[in-house]
Design an enzyme around this catalytic site. Sequence first.
Site, PDB file in Angstrom:
ATOM      1  N   GLU A 261       6.554 -14.423 -12.454  1.00  0.00           N
ATOM      2  CA  GLU A 261       5.907 -13.272 -11.805  1.00  0.00           C
ATOM      3  C   GLU A 261       5.370 -12.241 -12.790  1.00  0.00           C
ATOM      4  O   GLU A 261       4.397 -11.567 -12.487  1.00  0.00           O
ATOM      5  CB  GLU A 261       6.821 -12.616 -10.768  1.00  0.00           C
TER       6      GLU A 261
ATOM      7  N   CYS B  26       0.841  -1.188   0.000  1.00  0.00           N
ATOM      8  CA  CYS B  26       0.000   0.000   0.000  1.00  0.00           C
ATOM      9  C   CYS B  26       0.887   1.253   0.000  1.00  0.00           C
ATOM     10  O   CYS B  26       1.946   1.276   0.616  1.00  0.00           O
ATOM     11  CB  CYS B  26      -0.944   0.118   1.197  1.00  0.00           C
TER      12      CYS B  26
ATOM     13  N   ASN C  27      -1.403   1.905   5.784  1.00  0.00           N
ATOM     14  CA  ASN C  27      -0.586   0.858   5.170  1.00  0.00           C
ATOM     15  C   ASN C  27      -0.130  -0.054   6.299  1.00  0.00           C
ATOM     16  O   ASN C  27       0.551   0.406   7.216  1.00  0.00           O
ATOM     17  CB  ASN C  27       0.621   1.517   4.473  1.00  0.00           C
ATOM     18  N   GLY C  28      -0.541  -1.331   6.256  1.00  0.00           N
ATOM     19  CA  GLY C  28      -0.141  -2.253   7.328  1.00  0.00           C
ATOM     20  C   GLY C  28      -1.280  -3.175   7.703  1.00  0.00           C
ATOM     21  O   GLY C  28      -2.255  -3.305   6.958  1.00  0.00           O
TER      22      GLY C  28
ATOM     23  N   LYS D 258      11.493 -14.639 -12.521  1.00  0.00           N
ATOM     24  CA  LYS D 258      11.154 -13.492 -13.384  1.00  0.00           C
ATOM     25  C   LYS D 258      10.030 -13.857 -14.340  1.00  0.00           C
ATOM     26  O   LYS D 258       9.097 -13.099 -14.537  1.00  0.00           O
ATOM     27  CB  LYS D 258      12.359 -13.033 -14.221  1.00  0.00           C
TER      28      LYS D 258
ATOM     29  N   HIS E   9      16.357 -36.637 -11.322  1.00  0.00           N
ATOM     30  CA  HIS E   9      15.699 -37.131 -10.100  1.00  0.00           C
ATOM     31  C   HIS E   9      14.223 -36.760 -10.079  1.00  0.00           C
ATOM     32  O   HIS E   9      13.604 -36.785  -9.022  1.00  0.00           O
ATOM     33  CB  HIS E   9      16.415 -36.580  -8.872  1.00  0.00           C
TER      34      HIS E   9
ATOM     35  N   LYS F 181       5.718  -4.211  -4.655  1.00  0.00           N
ATOM     36  CA  LYS F 181       7.177  -4.097  -4.636  1.00  0.00           C
ATOM     37  C   LYS F 181       7.748  -4.308  -3.248  1.00  0.00           C
ATOM     38  O   LYS F 181       8.820  -4.855  -3.074  1.00  0.00           O
ATOM     39  CB  LYS F 181       7.545  -2.700  -5.150  1.00  0.00           C
TER      40      LYS F 181
ATOM     41  N   GLU G 140      16.385 -17.572 -10.452  1.00  0.00           N
ATOM     42  CA  GLU G 140      15.997 -16.175 -10.679  1.00  0.00           C
ATOM     43  C   GLU G 140      15.293 -16.010 -12.036  1.00  0.00           C
ATOM     44  O   GLU G 140      14.294 -15.293 -12.147  1.00  0.00           O
ATOM     45  CB  GLU G 140      17.241 -15.276 -10.561  1.00  0.00           C
TER      46      GLU G 140
ATOM     47  N   ARG H 106       3.773  -0.084  -4.890  1.00  0.00           N
ATOM     48  CA  ARG H 106       3.547  -0.658  -3.557  1.00  0.00           C
ATOM     49  C   ARG H 106       2.223  -1.412  -3.451  1.00  0.00           C
ATOM     50  O   ARG H 106       1.934  -2.039  -2.432  1.00  0.00           O
ATOM     51  CB  ARG H 106       3.548   0.455  -2.505  1.00  0.00           C
TER      52      ARG H 106
ATOM     53  N   TRP I  63      -2.837  -2.631  -1.644  1.00  0.00           N
ATOM     54  CA  TRP I  63      -2.556  -4.054  -1.873  1.00  0.00           C
ATOM     55  C   TRP I  63      -3.333  -4.775  -0.773  1.00  0.00           C
ATOM     56  O   TRP I  63      -2.989  -4.685   0.394  1.00  0.00           O
ATOM     57  CB  TRP I  63      -1.057  -4.336  -1.755  1.00  0.00           C
TER      58      TRP I  63
HETATM   59  C1  F6R Z   1      11.027 -10.547  -7.452  1.00  0.00           C
HETATM   60  C2  F6R Z   1      10.955  -9.606  -6.360  1.00  0.00           C
HETATM   61  C3  F6R Z   1      10.693 -10.130  -5.000  1.00  0.00           C
HETATM   62  C4  F6R Z   1      11.624  -9.422  -3.991  1.00  0.00           C
HETATM   63  C5  F6R Z   1      11.266  -9.849  -2.563  1.00  0.00           C
HETATM   64  C6  F6R Z   1      12.214  -9.246  -1.553  1.00  0.00           C
HETATM   65  O1  F6R Z   1      11.285  -9.906  -8.653  1.00  0.00           O
HETATM   66  O2  F6R Z   1      11.079  -8.432  -6.553  1.00  0.00           O
HETATM   67  O3  F6R Z   1      10.853 -11.502  -4.945  1.00  0.00           O
HETATM   68  O4  F6R Z   1      12.938  -9.747  -4.299  1.00  0.00           O
HETATM   69  O5  F6R Z   1       9.966  -9.456  -2.269  1.00  0.00           O
HETATM   70  O6  F6R Z   1      12.168  -7.856  -1.578  1.00  0.00           O
HETATM   71  P1  F6R Z   1      13.319  -6.975  -0.958  1.00  0.00           P
HETATM   72  O7  F6R Z   1      14.558  -7.226  -1.729  1.00  0.00           O
HETATM   73  O8  F6R Z   1      12.830  -5.581  -1.095  1.00  0.00           O
HETATM   74  O9  F6R Z   1      13.463  -7.401   0.472  1.00  0.00           O
END
Ligand code: F6R
Length: 615
Positions: free
Chosen positions: A495, A2, A101-102, A492, A511, A610, A488, A27, A75
């Site tokens: 998501e 949020c 927010n929370g 990507k 396996h 984010k 990774e 956010r 969010w």
């Molecule tokens: C994936 C992504 C998330 C963050 C995770 C941790 O692209 O962005 O998996 O890496 O939420 O976030 P931070 O690094 O801000 O603690």
Amino acid sequence: MCGIVGYIGYRDAYPIIVKGLQRLEYRGYDSAGIALFDGEEINLSKTKGKVDDLKKKAEGSISLKGNLGIGHTRWATHGAPNDVNSHPHYSNSGDLVIIHNGIIENYDAIKKELINRGYVFSSDTDTEVLVNLIEEVKRKENVKLGHAVQIALNQVVGAYAIAVIDKQKPDEIVVAKLGSPLAIGIGEKEFFVASDASPFIEYTNNAVYLEDEEMAIIRLGKEIKLRKIKDNSIAYPSIQELQLNLEEIEKGGFEHFMLKEIYEQPRAILDTYRGRLLAKEGLIRMAGIDENLEKFLNANRIIIVACGTSWHAGLVAEYIFEDLARIPVEVEYASEFRYRNPVVTENDVLIAISQSGETADTLAAIKLAKEKGAFVFGVCNVVGSSIARETDAGAYTHAGPEIGVASTKAFTTQITVLTLLALKLAKAKGVFNNTRFHEYLTELEQIPAKVEEVLLTNPLVEIIADVYKDSPNCLYLGRGYNFPVALEGALKLKEISYIHAEGYPAAEMKHGPIALIDEHMPVVVIATSKGHYEKIVSNIQEIKSRKGKIIAVVTKGDVQVRELADHVIEVPETLENLTPLLTTIPLQLLSYHIAVMRGCNVDQPRNLAKSVTVE
Ligand code: F6R
């Protein structure tokens, strides 16, 4: 999660709040709302959807007048993302309005009590409970808004960054924070409130970041008053000069923030080692490490905690620390670490990695490790973030603001910082002699140019993306340093394009996952020349004989894999430990193009935010 924005001053609040919410959409973006106070009425508009949807709704339905206002981009946690659950929320009398927010964890018990006292609720949110609790306190205790907020917050359990306005107070916003970020921008005869500084960067360079359990009464024409929520003692604001600039938070000609941020990596990596890596002098200088070197050298082990992409950077770091510095490392998901009663002693060093510096699980893992006496080192991107403040020492990645929800430049710059740390320890421990140390430093200096070279593969990656954009599944395989890169790459893709993808160490395939391979399965294999090359060639043979489609990331000039693979993307040669900094790039581009071709919202993928400030 949020985003919250507030304004009080002499300008029209509406455009400032709307633009601010757009900047905070990273956010959370499932609903949005705004409340504007014209001195007599508080006019409120809110809707499911994005800030653009809010604009359409508000501009046709409410008066947009007012020099005081608050806004929210959500969010969802409590209650589905719909119009009613969107913020802001009125109190029952209609006098108070809140954004939050929370999460208020004990909202249910408070709600029952308020219902017994005659309060009615229209939404399913914990936030509507909080604003009515404030109203009840204000009424019962006959106190002003600030005091009522303080008493109410002492009754709640959970996390919050809130802004509250009161119809009786046309010149005041009350804000408070615990666990979620809150910045106050201080201008000439005006104040701004926001989850980060981006909504007010063009108006002022001065900001105060509230600490946990602090609240502020922001009154026009007065200095802001900061108080501790627990004991009402006065807190003194420390005004910080912001380093952010407007360009950094705009798309700069790119179609999406994610693409811009992928292309920023050469600069971001360079900025991250600039002034720290001194190849000519044969030195790495990093204040946070120099001052605490003994802690690292005497550590029994290093524990790395992080989530998501940052956890993948932690896995790369595990390989680098053990390989180069010969220090034992364990990497844990912060969310598991904090709840599993881990054995941590004062002889351990814990490294917390986080782009946002606000991830709730990582923050909780830090607190746990500190309680057990470990030395805690942070690797964060956002300056002044909660994790940066909570850790004993740390090193910032200098990636600049990352706005696309999918992490890209955060990953490569985290690896850069962790590599510098590992090299420094390897040298200090005597594992590296000067020649080897120098070889690493000079190669690390070449990485930005090599990343530029990898970015030239973009047109080829786009062609490959077009072939596989409709695949329902995708596998990613790598060995050694490229195993975390495979994880990774898969993250990507899933998501942002919603294609099911899994990353595996290539040798694990037989396996189980090999059963998935048929002529419809694309398999991305990272097969660079250094580190288990022959082994991975054998894995590729195994895929080929089961008719899987092979997209290989190889070292420039590769011959063997080229004969087997359906598509080949070349990256320049580098030291084995540094390959993730190059091999990650085409995988970022691949998922980006596939997501664009599938019509997905690349910068704001569904269900994500984010900054994950809830557990
Ligand atoms: C994936 C992504 C998330 C963050 C995770 C941790 O692209 O962005 O998996 O890496 O939420 O976030 P931070 O690094 O801000 O603690």
